[in-house]
Design a protein around this motif. Structure first.
Motif, mmCIF file in Angstrom:
data_model
loop_
_atom_site.group_PDB
_atom_site.id
_atom_site.type_symbol
_atom_site.label_atom_id
_atom_site.label_comp_id
_atom_site.label_asym_id
_atom_site.label_seq_id
_atom_site.Cartn_x
_atom_site.Cartn_y
_atom_site.Cartn_z
ATOM 1 N N CYS A 82 0.840 -1.196 0.000
ATOM 2 C CA CYS A 82 0.000 0.000 0.000
ATOM 3 C C CYS A 82 0.879 1.251 0.000
ATOM 4 N N ALA A 83 0.588 2.177 -0.890
ATOM 5 C CA ALA A 83 1.374 3.401 -1.004
ATOM 6 C C ALA A 83 1.348 4.210 0.291
ATOM 7 N N ARG A 84 0.231 4.180 0.987
ATOM 8 C CA ARG A 84 0.144 4.918 2.252
ATOM 9 C C ARG A 84 1.062 4.325 3.303
ATOM 10 N N HIS A 85 1.208 3.006 3.302
ATOM 11 C CA HIS A 85 2.098 2.363 4.264
ATOM 12 C C HIS A 85 3.569 2.622 3.931
ATOM 13 N N ALA A 86 3.871 2.729 2.669
ATOM 14 C CA ALA A 86 5.248 2.971 2.245
ATOM 15 C C ALA A 86 5.643 4.440 2.381
ATOM 16 N N LYS A 87 4.676 5.310 2.536
ATOM 17 C CA LYS A 87 4.946 6.751 2.543
ATOM 18 C C LYS A 87 5.957 7.152 3.612
ATOM 19 N N LYS A 88 5.853 6.577 4.810
ATOM 20 C CA LYS A 88 6.789 6.931 5.885
ATOM 21 C C LYS A 88 8.221 6.592 5.507
ATOM 22 N N ALA A 89 8.416 5.396 4.971
ATOM 23 C CA ALA A 89 9.764 4.990 4.578
ATOM 24 C C ALA A 89 10.296 5.861 3.446
ATOM 25 N N LEU A 90 9.436 6.189 2.501
ATOM 26 C CA LEU A 90 9.865 6.977 1.356
ATOM 27 C C LEU A 90 10.103 8.443 1.722
ATOM 28 N N SER A 91 9.352 8.950 2.676
ATOM 29 C CA SER A 91 9.519 10.358 3.059
ATOM 30 C C SER A 91 10.668 10.562 4.043
ATOM 31 N N ALA A 92 11.279 9.482 4.521
ATOM 32 C CA ALA A 92 12.396 9.595 5.457
ATOM 33 C C ALA A 92 13.648 10.137 4.774
ATOM 34 N N ARG A 93 13.722 10.019 3.484
ATOM 35 C CA ARG A 93 14.875 10.511 2.741
ATOM 36 C C ARG A 93 14.773 12.024 2.562
ATOM 37 N N VAL A 94 15.928 12.683 2.646
ATOM 38 C CA VAL A 94 15.960 14.135 2.488
ATOM 39 C C VAL A 94 15.665 14.516 1.037
ATOM 40 N N ASN A 95 16.306 13.836 0.111
ATOM 41 C CA ASN A 95 16.116 14.125 -1.313
ATOM 42 C C ASN A 95 15.116 13.146 -1.904
ATOM 43 N N LYS A 96 13.888 13.605 -2.121
ATOM 44 C CA LYS A 96 12.843 12.742 -2.680
ATOM 45 C C LYS A 96 12.995 12.697 -4.196
ATOM 46 N N SER A 97 13.212 11.492 -4.721
ATOM 47 C CA SER A 97 13.324 11.311 -6.168
ATOM 48 C C SER A 97 12.907 9.884 -6.502
ATOM 49 N N ASP A 98 12.690 9.623 -7.780
ATOM 50 C CA ASP A 98 12.323 8.278 -8.213
ATOM 51 C C ASP A 98 13.422 7.272 -7.876
ATOM 52 N N VAL A 99 14.663 7.680 -8.035
ATOM 53 C CA VAL A 99 15.801 6.802 -7.754
ATOM 54 C C VAL A 99 15.831 6.452 -6.269
ATOM 55 N N ASN A 100 15.666 7.438 -5.407
ATOM 56 C CA ASN A 100 15.679 7.195 -3.962
ATOM 57 C C ASN A 100 14.453 6.401 -3.515
ATOM 58 N N ASP A 101 13.314 6.621 -4.154
ATOM 59 C CA ASP A 101 12.120 5.847 -3.823
ATOM 60 C C ASP A 101 12.324 4.363 -4.138
ATOM 61 N N ALA A 102 12.932 4.074 -5.292
ATOM 62 C CA ALA A 102 13.205 2.688 -5.665
ATOM 63 C C ALA A 102 14.148 2.040 -4.663
ATOM 64 N N GLU A 103 15.157 2.765 -4.217
ATOM 65 C CA GLU A 103 16.092 2.228 -3.230
ATOM 66 C C GLU A 103 15.395 1.976 -1.897
ATOM 67 N N SER A 104 14.561 2.900 -1.454
ATOM 68 C CA SER A 104 13.835 2.722 -0.188
ATOM 69 C C SER A 104 12.907 1.523 -0.252
ATOM 70 N N LEU A 105 12.229 1.318 -1.378
ATOM 71 C CA LEU A 105 11.342 0.166 -1.538
ATOM 72 C C LEU A 105 12.138 -1.129 -1.519
ATOM 73 N N ALA A 106 13.302 -1.138 -2.131
ATOM 74 C CA ALA A 106 14.150 -2.338 -2.116
ATOM 75 C C ALA A 106 14.602 -2.668 -0.706
ATOM 76 N N GLN A 107 14.888 -1.641 0.092
ATOM 77 C CA GLN A 107 15.357 -1.876 1.455
ATOM 78 C C GLN A 107 14.229 -2.243 2.424
ATOM 79 N N LEU A 108 12.992 -1.982 2.049
ATOM 80 C CA LEU A 108 11.872 -2.391 2.889
ATOM 81 C C LEU A 108 11.864 -3.892 2.994
#
Length: 108
Positions: A82-108
């Motif tokens: 769920c995108a809402r559940h992933a939002k916290k992990a994805l918003s933890a990064r200072v620089n929000k980008s598609d590349v950083n989002d993909a990395e955060s999802l992989a680390q989940l």
């Protein structure tokens, strides 16, 4: 070594980030948002490693059903969260980008 991948999906392309069990980035790339293309890319870059590809994570969105079922039919271990559940992990990064989002999802 176990391999994990995160997909940040947009209409035409997917940003892919592949990490090992320790969270170290192994590879990043941008490919077409198509299950055939993704499955071939993952097979080429993730299958020869010890432990192999354990899981791919993508968020819910307009193409998530199409990609999830397409990858699952091709034998790819995919999970849609769920995108809402992933939002916290994805918003933890200072620089929000598609590349950083993909990395955060992989680390989940």
């Amino acid at each position: 070594m176990s391999i994990f991948a995160g997909l940040d999906v947009s209409d035409k392309t997917c940003h892919i980030c592949v990490v090992d069990g320790g969270g170290v980035v192994i590879r990043r790339d941008v490919v077409a948002s198509d299950p055939d293309v993704l499955a071939k890319w993952l097979g080429k870059h993730c299958s020869g490693r010890d432990g192999g590809l354990v899981r791919i994570v993508l968020e819910t969105g307009p193409l998530s059903t199409f990609l999830y079922h397409g990858l699952a039919e091709r034998g790819v271990p995919v999970v849609c969260i769920c995108a809402r559940h992933a939002k916290k992990a994805l918003s933890a990064r200072v620089n929000k980008s598609d590349v950083n989002d993909a990395e955060s999802l992989a680390q989940l």
